[in-house]
Design a protein around this motif. Sequence first.
Motif, mmCIF file in Angstrom:
data_model
loop_
_atom_site.group_PDB
_atom_site.id
_atom_site.type_symbol
_atom_site.label_atom_id
_atom_site.label_comp_id
_atom_site.label_asym_id
_atom_site.label_seq_id
_atom_site.Cartn_x
_atom_site.Cartn_y
_atom_site.Cartn_z
ATOM 1 N N UNK A 69 0.835 -1.143 0.049
ATOM 2 C CA UNK A 69 0.153 -0.142 0.004
ATOM 3 C C UNK A 69 0.938 1.134 -0.098
ATOM 4 N N UNK A 70 0.555 2.030 -0.858
ATOM 5 C CA UNK A 70 1.357 3.434 -0.926
ATOM 6 C C UNK A 70 1.171 4.385 -0.181
ATOM 7 N N UNK A 71 0.319 4.281 0.827
ATOM 8 C CA UNK A 71 0.035 5.318 1.994
ATOM 9 C C UNK A 71 1.266 5.766 2.588
ATOM 10 N N UNK A 72 1.876 4.676 3.114
ATOM 11 C CA UNK A 72 3.016 5.137 3.816
ATOM 12 C C UNK A 72 4.206 5.733 3.089
ATOM 13 N N UNK A 73 4.310 5.393 1.894
ATOM 14 C CA UNK A 73 5.343 5.976 0.958
ATOM 15 C C UNK A 73 4.926 7.630 0.762
ATOM 16 N N UNK A 74 3.670 7.970 0.365
ATOM 17 C CA UNK A 74 2.990 9.161 0.150
ATOM 18 C C UNK A 74 3.308 9.947 1.421
ATOM 19 N N UNK A 75 3.125 9.514 2.522
ATOM 20 C CA UNK A 75 3.151 10.032 3.858
ATOM 21 C C UNK A 75 4.429 10.326 4.242
ATOM 22 N N UNK A 76 5.606 9.807 3.803
ATOM 23 C CA UNK A 76 6.854 9.842 3.604
ATOM 24 C C UNK A 76 7.160 11.279 2.766
ATOM 25 N N UNK A 77 6.830 10.973 1.571
ATOM 26 C CA UNK A 77 7.227 12.072 0.519
ATOM 27 C C UNK A 77 6.689 13.368 0.925
ATOM 28 N N UNK A 78 5.441 13.374 1.453
ATOM 29 C CA UNK A 78 4.807 14.694 1.986
ATOM 30 C C UNK A 78 5.775 15.552 2.937
ATOM 31 N N UNK A 79 6.498 14.669 3.816
ATOM 32 C CA UNK A 79 7.369 15.284 4.897
ATOM 33 C C UNK A 79 8.429 15.830 4.331
ATOM 34 N N UNK A 80 9.003 15.635 3.062
ATOM 35 C CA UNK A 80 10.290 16.045 2.447
ATOM 36 C C UNK A 80 10.022 17.101 1.464
ATOM 37 N N UNK A 81 10.635 18.276 1.921
ATOM 38 C CA UNK A 81 10.317 19.585 1.151
ATOM 39 C C UNK A 81 10.360 19.411 -0.429
ATOM 40 N N UNK A 82 11.247 19.027 -0.744
ATOM 41 C CA UNK A 82 11.572 18.762 -2.454
ATOM 42 C C UNK A 82 10.358 17.980 -3.021
ATOM 43 N N UNK A 83 9.601 17.195 -2.287
ATOM 44 C CA UNK A 83 8.484 16.381 -2.875
ATOM 45 C C UNK A 83 7.000 17.210 -2.598
ATOM 46 N N UNK A 84 7.169 18.016 -1.751
ATOM 47 C CA UNK A 84 5.783 18.728 -1.526
ATOM 48 C C UNK A 84 5.249 19.593 -2.683
ATOM 49 N N UNK A 85 6.051 19.742 -3.750
ATOM 50 C CA UNK A 85 5.425 20.558 -4.855
ATOM 51 C C UNK A 85 4.385 19.477 -5.702
ATOM 52 N N UNK A 86 4.292 18.289 -5.373
ATOM 53 C CA UNK A 86 3.414 17.296 -6.118
ATOM 54 C C UNK A 86 2.045 17.252 -5.365
ATOM 55 N N UNK A 87 2.172 17.970 -4.313
ATOM 56 C CA UNK A 87 0.686 17.891 -3.625
ATOM 57 C C UNK A 87 0.294 19.175 -3.700
ATOM 58 N N UNK A 88 -1.356 19.044 -3.442
ATOM 59 C CA UNK A 88 -1.903 20.222 -3.207
ATOM 60 C C UNK A 88 -2.582 20.238 -1.845
ATOM 61 N N UNK A 89 -2.398 21.309 -1.028
ATOM 62 C CA UNK A 89 -2.625 21.183 0.483
ATOM 63 C C UNK A 89 -3.888 22.042 0.730
ATOM 64 N N UNK A 90 -4.442 21.439 1.981
ATOM 65 C CA UNK A 90 -5.516 22.414 2.838
ATOM 66 C C UNK A 90 -4.924 22.614 3.918
ATOM 67 N N UNK A 91 -5.336 23.736 4.686
ATOM 68 C CA UNK A 91 -4.791 24.207 5.760
ATOM 69 C C UNK A 91 -6.061 24.146 6.889
ATOM 70 N N UNK A 92 -5.940 23.564 7.955
ATOM 71 C CA UNK A 92 -6.887 23.353 9.015
ATOM 72 C C UNK A 92 -6.408 23.774 10.186
#
Length: 138
Positions: A69-92
Amino acid sequence: HMVSLQTHHREEMHANGIWELTKQLQQETRGYRGSLKNIDLKAFSKYTLGNKSPPLTQHNIWPQVKSINLELVLGLLCCIPMYREYFKWEVHSREGVEHIISRHMSASAGIIKPDNLSSEIHMLVGVSLRTALNNTSC
């Protein structure tokens, strides 16, 4: 690459942990005739192990894992600044603390460069596999 090593290690631990919990659940529910809601042991076997359940005496199932399951992989990538550009974010905001969230099913937040991210994940998985193979004695 540190991300690939962490991904490999975490996925192996996760798969083995699920297998240990599965074995424990099978022991605890032996003879139980009711429905086991929210627990689908056959799905784990089907999607993770390619429909082949190892013996209950086996502890390390990593060699039998066919998919992850790639949830863990995506979670790790979200934590690395150079990969954050691949995601669109909501702020809560919650109790004065701002949290940024990326979802996989939301139009307002999620993966915005899926092809690029897929290529990057394939590259990282390749590095992870090469690293794992280099660290084994064949």
